[in-house]
Scaffold this active site. Structure first.
Site: not given
Lengths: 214, 214
Positions: A183, A118, A150
Site C-alpha cells: 500500500e 483498500h 463513488d
C-alpha cells in the site's frame, strides 16, 4: 466521469484520516523524497481527536484540522469537511484510513477528485476486515486497490492494484502488514498517475489517454 | 473435507473437457516432461462429440470416452460419467474446460477429488466470461484459480492462484491468452501439490500439513 484533464501544479492534497495514517506518512515521505512531484499536502483532516496521524502531521509542520464526527449529523459533518478542504485550497482528496462513508454531497464537491486505498484486490473482499475475509476464504493471493471513491462502498474506478502472496502461516496481522507494505508504494504511485493527467476513464477502465486525433 | 492423505502412486487422472482442452494438453506435457511425477492420464472424457481435445488425446494414445450430454438428463449423464471414470480406475478428476455443472451425486463419488481451474482470482468474477467481467470492472490485476469443486459454482477450496497484469490495450482475447499462459503452469503445479499429500484443508485454507505431534 470521462476525460480527466491534468490539474494545475502544484496540486494541493487534502488527507483524511481516522487513525495512525500510515498511508499518509508514506505519501508525505514520497513527496519529501521527490518521488511524488508536483503536489503538496495542504491539510490533514481527522474526524477523531486523538488520531495518531494528526500528531505525526503536526510534527511534519503540516496544517491539521480536527472535525469530530461523533455526535454530529453526517451531512453537517461532511459540509464542515468540504468547507475546511476548500479553505485550504485542496484539489485532490486522499483517504488514508478514513473510517466513514462520505456523503454524496461531499463527493459532488470534489467530483472525480477523491481517492481511497483498500486492502484487497477489489471486487473481492470489500468492506471491513478485508484481510480476515481473504484468509477465511482461503485466497492464495491478496493485495491492495487504489480507486476513485463513488457512492458505493469500495466500488469506484480502479487506478491500480498490487498483489502479495498469502503465506501458509499468515495471521490477519501478518497478512495486513504485508499488504500495508505494498500500500505504501501503491498509493504514491497512484496519486502520481492521477496527477499526470495522462489517464482517462473509459467505462470503468482507467487507461492512458490516447493521443488526440490530428 | 479435512485431512487429505497422500494417494497411492501412480495416481490415475480422469480429464473432463468440452472443447480444445488446452489445459489438458498442458497437463499431458507436464507428465511427459517429468514435471508432474506419480500420475498418469487414465482417460479423457468429453461431453461434446467433436471436442478438439478428444482428437488431441487420441493422437497422444490416451483412452477417450465420449458421453454426449445434450439431450441426456443431467443425473443420468453424470452417473454414466462416474461409471466410465471408475471403469478406468480414476483417482482424481480434473476439469479442463468442462462446461457443465456437476451433480452432487457426481461429487459424492469423488469426494475432495475433483479439481477445476477458473480464469479469475476467485472470489472475483465467477461464472462465464470471467475475463470480460474483469475488463468491464476495470480490474488492474487478473489471473487464475485452481480449486476443489464443491456444489456451488466456482466456490470450492483454493489450491493456488496466479496473477497477470491487465494491460491498457487488452481485449477480452488478449487478456484470456495471457491468463491461459499462467493456467498452463498453474494447473500441473496444483495437481502436484494435491498429489503430494502434504497439504490439508483447515476451514477453507489449503495449507501444508503440520508434522504429526510425537
Amino acid at each position: 466521469m470521462s476525460e480527466v484533464s491534468a490539474p494545475r501544479a502544484p496540486v494541493a492534497l487534502g488527507i483524511l484520516l481516522s487513525g495512525r495514517g500510515s498511508n499518509f506518512m508514506a505519501i508525505a515521505e514520497a513527496i519529501r523524497a521527490g518521488r511524488l512531484q508536483g503536489c503538496t499536502i495542504a491539510v490533514v483532516l481527522s474526524n477523531v481527536a486523538d488520531a495518531p496521524g494528526l500528531l505525526a502531521a503536526q510534527e511534519l509542520g503540516l496544517s491539521t484540522v480536527t472535525l469530530v464526527s461523533k455526535g454530529t449529523p453526517r451531512a453537517e459533518h461532511d459540509r464542515n469537511m468540504v468547507e475546511a478542504l476548500r479553505r485550504h485550497g485542496v484539489d485532490l482528496v486522499v483517504l488514508a484510513g478514513y473510517m466513514r462513508v462520505l456523503t454524496a454531497e461531499f463527493l459532488r464537491a470534489f467530483p472525480d477528485r477523491v481517492l481511497n486505498i483498500h486492502p484487497s484486490l477489489l471486487p473481492a473482499f470489500p468492506g471491513l476486515h478485508a484481510q480476515r475475509q481473504a484468509l477465511e476464504y482461503g485466497a492464495a493471493v491478496a493485495g491492495c486497490t487504489v480507486h476513485f471513491v463513488d457512492e458505493a462502498v469500495d466500488h469506484g474506478v480502479i487506478v491500480l492494484q498490487r498483489t502479495v502472496p498469502v503465506e501458509p502461516m499468515d495471521t490477519e496481522e501478518t497478512l495486513a502488514d504485508r499488504i500495508l507494505n505494498v500500500e505504501h508504494l501503491a498509493y504514491p504511485e497512484a496519486i502520481a498517475r492521477v496527477l499526470s493527467g495522462g489517464y482517462a476513464v473509459r467505462g470503468r477502465r482507467y487507461l492512458p489517454a490516447e493521443p488526440l486525433a490530428s
